[in-house]
Design an enzyme around this catalytic site. Structure first.
Site, PDB file in Angstrom:
ATOM      1  N   HIS A 134      29.083 -22.211  -3.164  1.00 28.54           N
ATOM      2  CA  HIS A 134      28.743 -21.954  -4.484  1.00 28.54           C
ATOM      3  C   HIS A 134      28.079 -20.892  -4.870  1.00 28.54           C
ATOM      4  O   HIS A 134      26.896 -20.360  -3.961  1.00 28.54           O
ATOM      5  CB  HIS A 134      27.665 -23.276  -5.013  1.00 28.54           C
ATOM      6  CG  HIS A 134      27.805 -23.429  -6.766  1.00 28.54           C
ATOM      7  ND1 HIS A 134      26.862 -22.711  -7.336  1.00 28.54           N
ATOM      8  CD2 HIS A 134      28.460 -24.137  -7.596  1.00 28.54           C
ATOM      9  CE1 HIS A 134      27.007 -22.900  -8.463  1.00 28.54           C
ATOM     10  NE2 HIS A 134      27.778 -23.789  -8.612  1.00 28.54           N
ATOM     11  N   GLU A 164      35.094 -19.907  -9.814  1.00 29.02           N
ATOM     12  CA  GLU A 164      33.803 -19.795 -10.924  1.00 29.02           C
ATOM     13  C   GLU A 164      33.493 -18.465 -11.071  1.00 29.02           C
ATOM     14  O   GLU A 164      32.641 -17.908 -10.298  1.00 29.02           O
ATOM     15  CB  GLU A 164      32.789 -20.692 -10.266  1.00 29.02           C
ATOM     16  CG  GLU A 164      33.315 -22.119 -10.049  1.00 29.02           C
ATOM     17  CD  GLU A 164      32.127 -22.871 -10.128  1.00 29.02           C
ATOM     18  OE1 GLU A 164      31.923 -23.791 -11.012  1.00 29.02           O
ATOM     19  OE2 GLU A 164      31.352 -22.794  -9.052  1.00 29.02           O
TER      20      GLU A 164
HETATM   21  P1  PGA Z   1      28.451 -25.015 -15.561  1.00 29.57           P
HETATM   22  O1  PGA Z   1      28.262 -24.726 -14.156  1.00 29.57           O
HETATM   23  O2  PGA Z   1      29.576 -25.901 -15.936  1.00 29.57           O
HETATM   24  O3  PGA Z   1      27.129 -25.327 -16.134  1.00 29.57           O
HETATM   25  O4  PGA Z   1      28.703 -23.676 -15.940  1.00 29.57           O
HETATM   26  C1  PGA Z   1      29.421 -24.927 -12.982  1.00 29.57           C
HETATM   27  C2  PGA Z   1      29.059 -24.912 -11.565  1.00 29.57           C
HETATM   28  O5  PGA Z   1      27.976 -24.368 -11.368  1.00 29.57           O
HETATM   29  O6  PGA Z   1      29.777 -25.319 -10.546  1.00 29.57           O
END
Ligand code: PGA
Length: 239
Positions: free
Chosen positions: A94, A164
């Protein structure tokens, strides 16, 4: 190991460093999963054991795992320990861990190997910074991250990829639907190996945008941070 191809979509709640017993009790009373989909709640590790046995295809996932299998590494949890507790999924790489805890592609690769060897599905997170996007380096960055993070023993049944964009996490900003579809299509074509991988989108997913994001052809579900802490909102996302 869980058969990923049995599910049409996968939704992940990433609670990050949030949650307590009262919160969990209320959350699981109200959670309404769609049994055709796979719903994974990634809680802080102290709660994993408590949350692991659930029906309706709700699974418990860890947010991280140790690089090491055993030894003098105070504070760590190994893949084997997670497996002993029947945990089926684990986030790796992450961006918050890359940023605050110095994770890199090499450690993410090794962690993923350890997880797969212990029958746990790694959810490998990748994404570009805003500067990289502005310099039109998104695809180059993602290709390098995916090739270096995905271990040799990974395949579409034992590994998930989560795209992401770092600038979209917690910011309320998202790429356009066209950009998301383009990136997901690109990821699945980086190598024939990735054709059938489940590729999830994460970054400011909420009830009002999850439907259109998840309906994109090459989006196989969503990784949800902030909006997953409100169970009513998360229910709308997974319904
Ligand atoms: P968020 O976070 O939905 O608050 O943007 C996503 C994540 O960090 O996995």
């Amino acid at each position: 190991m869980i058969k990923l191809s049995d599910f049409s979509s996968i939704f992940i709640a990433n609670w990050k460093l949030n949650g307590n017993i009262e919160f969990i009790n209320e959350y699981y009373q109200k959670l309404l999963p769609n049994p055709n989909n796979c719903t994974i709640v990634c809680s802080p590790s102290i709660f994993l054991n408590r949350l692991k046995n659930n029906s309706n295809n709700i699974f418990s996932g860890a947010q991280d795992v140790s690089f090491y299998n055993e030894g003098a590494f105070t504070g760590e949890l190994s893949a084997k320990m997670l497996s002993n507790e029947n945990i089926s999924f684990c986030l790796v790489g992450h961006s918050e861990r890359r940023q605050h805890f110095k994770e890199n592609n090499e450690t993410i690769n090794k962690k993923s190997i350890n997880l797969i060897e212990n029958n746990i599905i790694p959810i490998i997170c990748v994404g570009e910074t805003l500067q990289e996007k502005e310099k039109q380096m998104t695809k180059e960055i993602l290709k390098k991250q995916i090739n270096e993070c995905s271990p040799i023993n990974s395949n579409f049944e034992n590994t998930i990829i989560a795209y992401e964009p770092i600038w979209a996490i917690g910011s309320g900003l998202t790429p356009t639907l066209e950009e998301i579809e383009e990136v997901h299509t690109f990821i699945k074509k980086i190598d024939t190996k990735y054709n059938k991988f489940k590729v999830l989108y994460g970054g400011s997913v909420k009830a009002s945008n999850s439907g259109e994001i998840n309906s994109l052809k090459n989006v196989d579900g969503c990784l949800v941070g902030g909006a997953s802490l409100k169970v009513d909102e998360f229910n709308k996302i997974i319904s």
